[in-house]
Write an enzyme that holds these catalytic residues in place. Structure first.
Site, PDB file in Angstrom:
ATOM      1  N   CYS A 174     -46.783  92.098  58.473  1.00 24.00           N
ATOM      2  CA  CYS A 174     -47.959  91.231  58.597  1.00 24.00           C
ATOM      3  C   CYS A 174     -48.672  91.444  59.921  1.00 24.00           C
ATOM      4  CB  CYS A 174     -47.548  89.769  58.448  1.00 24.00           C
ATOM      5  SG  CYS A 174     -46.453  89.509  57.062  1.00 24.00           S
ATOM      6  N   HIS A 201     -54.421  85.678  53.793  1.00 24.75           N
ATOM      7  CA  HIS A 201     -53.499  86.579  54.485  1.00 24.75           C
ATOM      8  C   HIS A 201     -53.309  87.871  53.701  1.00 24.75           C
ATOM      9  CE1 HIS A 201     -50.381  88.145  56.899  1.00 24.75           C
ATOM     10  NE2 HIS A 201     -49.339  87.504  56.409  1.00 24.75           N
TER      11      HIS A 201
END
Lengths: 426, 389
Positions: free
Chosen positions: B89, B338
Site C-alpha cells: 500500500c 484506496h
C-alpha cells in the site's frame, strides 16, 4: 500378562455433553495425536523416551503417511504400528491382542489407539476429507514393565483416567471420569470407551460395567462376556440435542469440494512439510547473544542475525498469554478459510506471547473461543486442522483459552515485550 | 534552511476519480498521466521526462510482470527508463521517494511517478488474495488473518491499553467521510454519523464496516523536476522538501510494539532531518488511514501529536477541516478510496492542490506546509514526505 496402566480419551469438543460447538476442526488424526499426548502425560513419559512405547496398535483407517505424521506430532521416534480394521471388531481384536501380549524384556508399553471416523450423521454421509472422529486411547504396560503386583493388587492409582482435554462432561473439569460421557449413537466410540473401562476392571472387575453402546452391542457383549465382565445394562443415550448444530454444519458442508487451487497464500506441500517441526512442535532456536527465539529455525537469529550460539529449543504448549485477539467475520477471512466461514461463521485469532521464553506467535482459536480474550488469558495449543489444500488437510496448532486473564493484567507492551534487547524506534 | 540541496519540485499532477470504475487499469493509467502533463502550467513535452516509476501491487491482477513499460507506451516514449516499484500500500510513496532521489542525484531532470490499481471487478476470492498478499503469509495469514484482522489486533490492544471505546474509531470515520463528501474524486462521497458507524456490521472486532477503507480502482500521476529546471514548467511549484522511509518485521508477531509503528517513526524522523521546518509548522497532513486505527497510530508515530494526544485531538476536532491541523481533508483512504498503488501518489495530488490554493471546498486556508504518510501492509514499510510552497 499385561495390565492397563493408563488410559486417555480425547473427545472432540462437539461431542461433549452439553457443550455446543459449531466448528469441529478435529478429525481422526488430531484426536489420535491428542490421545497420545494425554497418554504420555498420564504415563509421565519424557519426550523421546523410546523404551516406553514399544508398539502401537491402532484402530483406524489412517493412511501410512498419516500414521508416520503421528510421530511427528508427538515428537517421538517411530515405533511399530499394527493396524486394525476401523470397526468394533477391530477394536476388540486390538484390545484382546494387547491384553494377551506377554510383553518383552524392553519393558516398553503398548499403546492401543482407536479413532472412529464415521460422520456423526451416521452411515450414508460420505465426507472423507472432513471425516470426524472420536478417539479413544488406552495404554497397556507390558507385564515386565509393570510388576505383577500391579495386577494382583488392582491398585487404583495405576489406572488414571483422563477425559478429553481435561474437561469432564459431568461438569467438573478435573474429575477423571468416563461414566458421564454421552456417546453419539452408533458411533462405535462407546464401544471403545467401554472396552477401556472393562479392561481396567478385568479380570478382577469389582462392579458391573455399564455399556454405553447401542449399535455394536453384539460384538461388545461377546468380548465382555468372554472375559467374564458382568454387564449391568445398556442405557440408551437420552439426549441428542447436542448434535443438532454439528448436524447442520455437516449438512452444509456435505458435497462441497475441497479447495485444491489456492486463491491465497499458496504454501506448497513441500514447504508445509518442512515447517512441521516448527508448526506442530514449536521447535525453534534460542540465541545465546540476544536470547531471542527464532521460529522456524533457520540457523540465524531472526532478531539479531547471529549465526553462532544458537541452541535448538522447543516452546511449551501451555503457558502462553493472550496479547490481543479479534473475531474474524465474513469477508475478513483469507480465502483458505472461506469454507470455515461458510459453514461455521466467525472465528477468533489472537497474538499469544510466552512470558518466560519471549516470542509472540499468531494462532487461530479453536472451538469458537470468544474474541477479545482478556489480556493475560492463558492458552494451551492443540493440533487442529487449518484448511484444505491440494486435496489434503493442512494441520497446525490452535489456541484454546484455558484460563481467563485478569483485568489488571500487566501490559503486554510494557518494557518486557520483545524477544531480545529492545530496539529503539527511529 | 538548507535551501536547494534537498528539494525537488512537483510541477504537475493528475488523478482519476477513485471508486468502482469501468475502465481497465491501462486506461486509468493513461488518463492520470495525460492529466498530469496537461496540468503543468507552462506546458511540458513527454520528451522532457527522463525517468519513470510505476507503483502498483497487482495492476489488475494480471499484468504482474513488467507493467512499468506501459509508462513509456502511454507517453509515446518507448525507450524511457522505467521501474516498477512495490511496497504494498506504500508503493506510491515509494515511487515518489525513488524519483526524489533520482532527481537529487542529477540522474534525470524530470521524472514521472504514476500509480494504478484495479480491484473492483476481480472475483471476491482473487480480490482478497491481493488484499492479503502483502501480509506475512506463513503464520499470520495461515492463522486466518487478512489486513482487517491484523489491524483489528492493533486496535484491540490500542483501545485496551488506553482505556478507550470504539467512539474514537468512529470519530475518525465520521471526520474523514465528512471530508470525502467535499472531494469530487472521492470513492465514498457521503457523510457517516457516529450512530451509523456503531450500527454497521462487524468486520473484525473491534473494527466495523466504516472503520475500513473501500476497495477502489484508480490511478494518479505526478511530474517532478529538479530545482534547476522547475521554473521552466511553472512559477508556483510545490516543493518536496523531505523524504523518509522505514521498515519493520513483516509479521505483527515479531514487532516490538502493537500500539505504534516504528517504521513510521523512522520515516518521519528522516523526513524532518533535512526539512526546512519542524513538525509544529505542518498545516495539513494526509495520513495512511486504511483502517481508522491506522490514522490514530499515525497521528503520534509521525510526531505531529505528542504521545497520548491522538485520540483527544481527534475527538476535540483538532484534526478536522478548520481545526488546528486538518488530517485527511481529501477524505483519506477511508473515504477518498484506496487503490493501493495509486494511493501514495494521490496523496501528493491532494497536497499539490492544497498548497496551491486549488482545493475548492476542502481548501485548508493559507496552507504552505504539508506532510504525507503512506504505510505498506500493517507497518512493514512506511514513507513520510514533506512539502512546502
Amino acid at each position: 500378562m499385561s495390565v492397563v496402566v493408563a488410559a486417555a480419551v480425547a473427545v472432540p469438543v462437539w461431542a461433549r455433553g452439553n457443550v455446543i460447538v459449531e466448528g469441529p476442526d478435529e478429525d481422526a488424526f488430531t484426536l489420535l495425536v491428542r490421545a497420545g499426548d494425554l497418554l504420555r502425560r498420564v504415563q509421565r513419559l519424557e519426550p523421546g523416551a523410546r523404551a516406553e512405547v514399544r508398539t502401537i496398535r491402532i484402530v483406524s483407517s489412517l493412511s501410512g503417511e498419516e500414521r508416520a505424521a503421528l510421530f511427528e506430532a508427538w515428537g517421538l521416534p517411530p515405533v511399530d504400528i499394527l493396524s486394525y480394521p476401523e470397526n468394533a471388531e477391530g477394536a476388540v481384536k486390538a484390545l484382546s491382542d494387547a491384553l494377551d501380549d506377554p510383553g518383552d524384556s524392553t519393558g516398553g508399553a503398548t499403546w492401543v489407539l482407536g479413532a472412529q471416523l464415521a460422520s456423526p450423521l451416521g452411515a450414508g454421509v460420505e465426507d472423507p476429507p472432513r471425516r470426524s472422529a472420536i478417539a479413544v486411547a488406552l495404554a497397556f504396560g507390558a507385564a515386565r514393565a509393570r510388576p505383577p503386583t500391579v495386577a494382583a493388587e488392582d491398585t487404583p492409582p495405576q489406572r488414571t483416567w483422563v477425559t478429553g482435554d481435561g474437561a469432564s462432561p459431568s461438569g467438573s473439569p478435573n474429575t477423571p471420569s468416563l461414566m458421564g460421557f454421552r456417546a453419539p449413537p452408533g458411533s462405535g466410540t462407546a464401544v471403545l470407551l467401554t472396552l477401556a473401562e472393562a479392561a481396567t476392571r478385568t479380570p478382577e472387575g469389582a462392579s458391573a460395567t455399564w455399556v454405553h453402546a447401542t449399535a455394536e452391542r453384539t460384538a461388545l457383549r461377546t468380548f465382555l462376556e468372554g472375559r467374564g465382565v458382568p454387564i449391568a445394562g445398556y442405557p440408551v443415550p437420552e439426549d441428542r440435542t447436542f448434535f443438532q448444530v454439528p448436524d447442520d454444519a455437516w449438512r452444509a458442508r456435505a458435497g462441497a469440494p475441497m479447495a485444491s487451487v489456492s486463491q491465497g497464500a499458496y504454501l506448497s506441500r513441500e514447504s508445509y512439510t518442512a515447517s512441521i517441526p516448527a508448526r506442530w512442535r514449536l521447535e525453534g532456536e534460542r540465541c545465546a547473544s540476544c536470547h531471542g527465539f527464532s521460529l522456524p529455525p533457520v540457523g540465524r537469529c531472526h532478531l539479531c542475525g547471529a549465526r553462532d550460539g544458537l541452541r535448538r529449543s522447543r516452546l511449551p504448549r501451555v503457558g502462553a498469554k493472550v496479547e490481543s485477539a479479534t473475531l474474524i467475520h465474513k469477508g475478513a477471512q483469507p480465502t483458505e478459510f472461506d469454507w470455515h466461514q461458510e459453514v461455521y461463521g466467525s472465528y477468533a485469532v489472537g497474538l499469544v506471547r510466552w512470558p518466560e521464553e519471549g516470542p509472540t506467535l499468531t494462532f487461530q482459536f479453536t472451538d469458537q473461543q470468544p474474541p477479545g480474550a482478556p489480556s493475560g488469558g492463558e492458552v494451551e495449543l492443540v493440533l487442529r486442522r487449518l484448511y484444505p489444500q491440494e486435496g489434503a488437510w493442512r494441520y497446525g496448532l490452535k489456541a484454546v483459552l484455558v484460563a481467563p486473564g485478569s483485568a489488571d493484567a500487566p501490559s503486554a507492551n510494557g518494557p518486557s515485550r520483545g524477544k531480545g534487547p529492545r530496539r529503539t524506534s527511529g | 534552511m538548507p535551501s536547494g540541496t534537498h528539494r525537488v519540485a512537483v510541477v504537475g499532477v493528475g488523478q482519476t476519480a477513485f471508486g468502482a470504475l469501468p475502465h481497465p487499469p491501462r486506461a486509468l493509467l493513461r488518463q492520470s498521466i495525460h492529466e498530469a502533463l496537461a496540468s503543468v502550467d507552462k506546458g511540458i513535452s513527454p520528451q522532457d521526462i527522463g525517468e519513470g516509476y510505476l507503483a502498483t501491487l497487482g495492476f489488475g491482477g494480471w499484468q504482474i510482470g513488467n507493467p512499468a513499460s506501459l509508462l513509456g507506451e502511454e507517453l509515446g516514449l518507448p525507450g524511457l527508463p522505467v521501474s516498477h516499484v512495490e511496497n504494498a500500500c506504500a508503493s506510491g510513496s515509494t515511487g515518489l521517494r525513488q524519483a526524489y532521489h533520482t532527481l537529487l542525484a542529477g540522474a534525470a531532470d524530470v521524472a514521472l511517478v504514476a500509480g494504478v490499481e484495479k480491484m473492483s471487478d476481480t472475483p471476491s476470492a482473487r480480490r482478497r488474495y491481493w488484499l492479503g498478499v502483502s501480509g506475512e503469509t506463513e503464520w499470520e495469514r495461515l492463522a486466518g488473518l487478512t489486513f482487517a484482522g491484523v489491524y483489528a489486533l492493533l486496535a484491540e490492544r490500542y483501545l485496551a491499553e488506553r482505556k478507550l471505546t470504539t467512539d474514537v474509531l468512529g470519530a475518525v470515520a465520521v471526520k474523514n467521510h465528512a471530508h470525502g463528501a467535499l472531494n469530487p474524486h472521492a470513492h465514498l462521497r457521503k457523510p457517516v454519523t457516529m450512530e451509523q458507524h456503531h450500527a454497521a456490521a462487524s468486520v473484525a472486532d473491534p473494527l466495523r464496516l466504516y472503520d475500513c477503507c473501500p476497495v477502489s480502482d484508480g490511478a494518479a500521476a505526478v511530474v517532478l523536476a529538479r530545482e534547476e529546471v522547475a521554473r521552466r514548467f511553472t512559477d508556483t511549484p510545490v516543493w518536496v522538501v523531505g523524504s523518509g522511509g522505514g521498515s519493520d518485521f513483516l509479521a505483527l508477531q515479531d514487532r516490538e510494539s502493537l500500539t505504534r509503528l516504528p517504521a513510521t517513526r523512522r520515516a518521519s524522523d528522516e523526513a524532518f532531518r533535512h526539512a526546512p521546518f519542524g513538525r509544529e509548522k505542518v498545516q495539513l497532513a494526509e495520513l495512511h488511514d486504511c483502517f481508522t486505527i491506522a490514522e490514530l497510530l499515525a497521528l503520534e508515530d509521525t510526531g505531529l501529536f505528542p504521545e497520548g494526544e491522538g485520540p483527544r485531538a481527534t475527538t476535540e476536532g483538532r484534526t478536522r477541516l478548520g481545526g488546528a491541523l486538518p488530517v485527511n481533508v481529501s477524505g483519506g483512504l477511508k473515504s477518498k478510496g484506496h487503490p493501493l498503488g495509486a494511493t501514495g501518489v494521490g496523496q501528493v495530488c491532494e497536497v499539490f492542490h492544497q498548497l496551491r490554493g486549488e482545493a475548492g471546498e476542502r481548501q485548508v486556508k493559507g496552507a504552505e506546509r504539508a506532510l504525507t504518510h503512506n504505510v505498506g501492509g500493517s507497518g512493514a514499510t512506511a514513507m513520510v514526505h514533506l512539502f512546502s510552497t
